[in-house]
Design an enzyme around this catalytic site. Structure first.
Site, PDB file in Angstrom:
ATOM      1  N   HIS A 282      47.594 -20.143  17.575  1.00  0.00           N
ATOM      2  CA  HIS A 282      47.930 -21.104  16.511  1.00  0.00           C
ATOM      3  C   HIS A 282      46.986 -22.315  16.572  1.00  0.00           C
ATOM      4  CE1 HIS A 282      52.298 -19.507  17.017  1.00  0.00           C
ATOM      5  NE2 HIS A 282      51.829 -18.999  15.898  1.00  0.00           N
TER       6      HIS A 282
ATOM      7  N   LYS B 237      62.546 -15.113  10.450  1.00  0.00           N
ATOM      8  CA  LYS B 237      62.863 -14.756  11.844  1.00  0.00           C
ATOM      9  C   LYS B 237      64.313 -15.086  12.183  1.00  0.00           C
ATOM     10  CE  LYS B 237      58.502 -13.840  12.958  1.00  0.00           C
ATOM     11  NZ  LYS B 237      57.350 -14.664  13.220  1.00  0.00           N
TER      12      LYS B 237
ATOM     13  N   ARG C  69      45.405 -11.725  12.866  1.00  0.00           N
ATOM     14  CA  ARG C  69      45.014 -11.247  14.196  1.00  0.00           C
ATOM     15  C   ARG C  69      44.448  -9.843  14.128  1.00  0.00           C
ATOM     16  NH1 ARG C  69      50.732 -13.001  16.396  1.00  0.00           N
ATOM     17  NH2 ARG C  69      51.054 -12.550  14.197  1.00  0.00           N
TER      18      ARG C  69
ATOM     19  N   SER D 161      53.670 -15.298  19.763  1.00  0.00           N
ATOM     20  CA  SER D 161      54.777 -16.021  20.400  1.00  0.00           C
ATOM     21  C   SER D 161      55.764 -15.037  21.015  1.00  0.00           C
ATOM     22  CB  SER D 161      55.527 -16.879  19.376  1.00  0.00           C
ATOM     23  OG  SER D 161      54.655 -17.758  18.726  1.00  0.00           O
TER      24      SER D 161
HETATM   25  P1  ADP Z   1      55.099 -16.372  11.008  1.00  0.00           P
HETATM   26  O1  ADP Z   1      54.681 -17.583  10.246  1.00  0.00           O
HETATM   27  O2  ADP Z   1      54.657 -15.106  10.355  1.00  0.00           O
HETATM   28  O3  ADP Z   1      56.542 -16.401  11.410  1.00  0.00           O
HETATM   29  P2  ADP Z   1      53.836 -17.469  13.382  1.00  0.00           P
HETATM   30  O4  ADP Z   1      54.626 -18.713  13.276  1.00  0.00           O
HETATM   31  O5  ADP Z   1      53.750 -16.868  14.740  1.00  0.00           O
HETATM   32  O6  ADP Z   1      54.277 -16.343  12.392  1.00  0.00           O
HETATM   33  O7  ADP Z   1      52.339 -17.742  12.928  1.00  0.00           O
HETATM   34  C1  ADP Z   1      51.974 -18.585  11.881  1.00  0.00           C
HETATM   35  C2  ADP Z   1      50.639 -18.120  11.353  1.00  0.00           C
HETATM   36  O8  ADP Z   1      49.681 -18.093  12.418  1.00  0.00           O
HETATM   37  C3  ADP Z   1      50.632 -16.702  10.785  1.00  0.00           C
HETATM   38  O9  ADP Z   1      49.689 -16.661   9.725  1.00  0.00           O
HETATM   39  C4  ADP Z   1      50.167 -15.856  11.934  1.00  0.00           C
HETATM   40  O10 ADP Z   1      49.540 -14.656  11.484  1.00  0.00           O
HETATM   41  C5  ADP Z   1      49.160 -16.789  12.573  1.00  0.00           C
HETATM   42  N1  ADP Z   1      48.987 -16.499  13.993  1.00  0.00           N
HETATM   43  C6  ADP Z   1      49.926 -16.317  14.932  1.00  0.00           C
HETATM   44  N2  ADP Z   1      49.354 -16.057  16.142  1.00  0.00           N
HETATM   45  C7  ADP Z   1      48.021 -16.075  15.929  1.00  0.00           C
HETATM   46  C8  ADP Z   1      46.884 -15.842  16.763  1.00  0.00           C
HETATM   47  N3  ADP Z   1      46.996 -15.529  18.040  1.00  0.00           N
HETATM   48  N4  ADP Z   1      45.672 -15.945  16.192  1.00  0.00           N
HETATM   49  C9  ADP Z   1      45.537 -16.226  14.883  1.00  0.00           C
HETATM   50  N5  ADP Z   1      46.557 -16.432  14.036  1.00  0.00           N
HETATM   51  C10 ADP Z   1      47.782 -16.358  14.543  1.00  0.00           C
END
Ligand code: ADP
Length: 167
Positions: free
Chosen positions: A22, A46, A96, A134
């Site tokens: 992130h 979620k 990713r 996460s």
């Molecule tokens: P979501 O918003 O789908 O519940 P997250 O909060 O984990 O998922 O992630 C927020 C955004 O960051 C999403 O676009 C997700 O694809 C991206 N993201 C999460 N982990 C990574 C990572 N390791 N590298 C790049 N982007 C990521």
């Protein structure tokens, strides 16, 4: 010559355990936009998140405190409506792997339909973060594994306290 036509980007997500993946996306975004709003979606799909919305905002704020052109917020309701309300015309999402693509594509198309003036842009992280999520980090922490390569120290401590072995 690259001309920046927009200056405010929204990076929304659930951020239920902030990872270096992130943060990598935020750092890249901050190089291209005058202001990046990182925002915790209060009603992301979620179920039963590990951390409350205020806890996630606090975690992100701590990790991003040094970055002058980044602010941290949370929002209820639709991402496009929040983007419009803060004057952001770009929504950033991280990609990713191919596995992220289908859902992200569907969401981008839906948002395009709801708000054609707001563009979704995808960014990829550095390769060393491209497999970090996460949920995987929390799974490792649950069994006492070392997650310090994947999340900042404050997040690792919060995860260990909330769901480390024996919790
Ligand atoms: P979501 O918003 O789908 O519940 P997250 O909060 O984990 O998922 O992630 C927020 C955004 O960051 C999403 O676009 C997700 O694809 C991206 N993201 C999460 N982990 C990574 C990572 N390791 N590298 C790049 N982007 C990521």
């Amino acid at each position: 010559m690259f001309i920046m036509t927009t200056s405010h980007a929204l990076y929304p997500g659930s951020f239920d355990g902030v990872t270096f993946g992130h943060l990598d996306i935020v750092r890249r975004a901050a190089r291209h936009y005058g202001l990046v709003t990182v925002a915790v979606a209060e009603n992301s799909g979620k179920r039963s998140p590990t951390f409350s919305v205020p806890e996630r905002v606090e975690m992100l704020s701590h990790c991003l405190a040094e970055m002058g052109n980044v602010e941290v917020r949370s929002f209820p309701g639709l991402t496009v409506e929040f983007a419009a309300s803060i004057g952001a015309d770009v929504i950033l999402r991280g990609l990713r792997a191919v596995s992220d693509f289908e859902f992200e594509f569907q969401m981008a198309m839906m948002n395009e339909n709801l708000a054609p003036d707001i563009t979704t842009l995808f960014m990829v992280p550095s390769p060393q973060f491209s497999f970090v999520s996460s949920s995987l980090v929390k799974e490792i922490a649950r069994y006492g594994g070392d997650v310090s390569h994947f999340v900042p120290a404050n997040v690792a401590a919060a995860i260990a306290e909330r769901m480390g072995p024996g919790k």
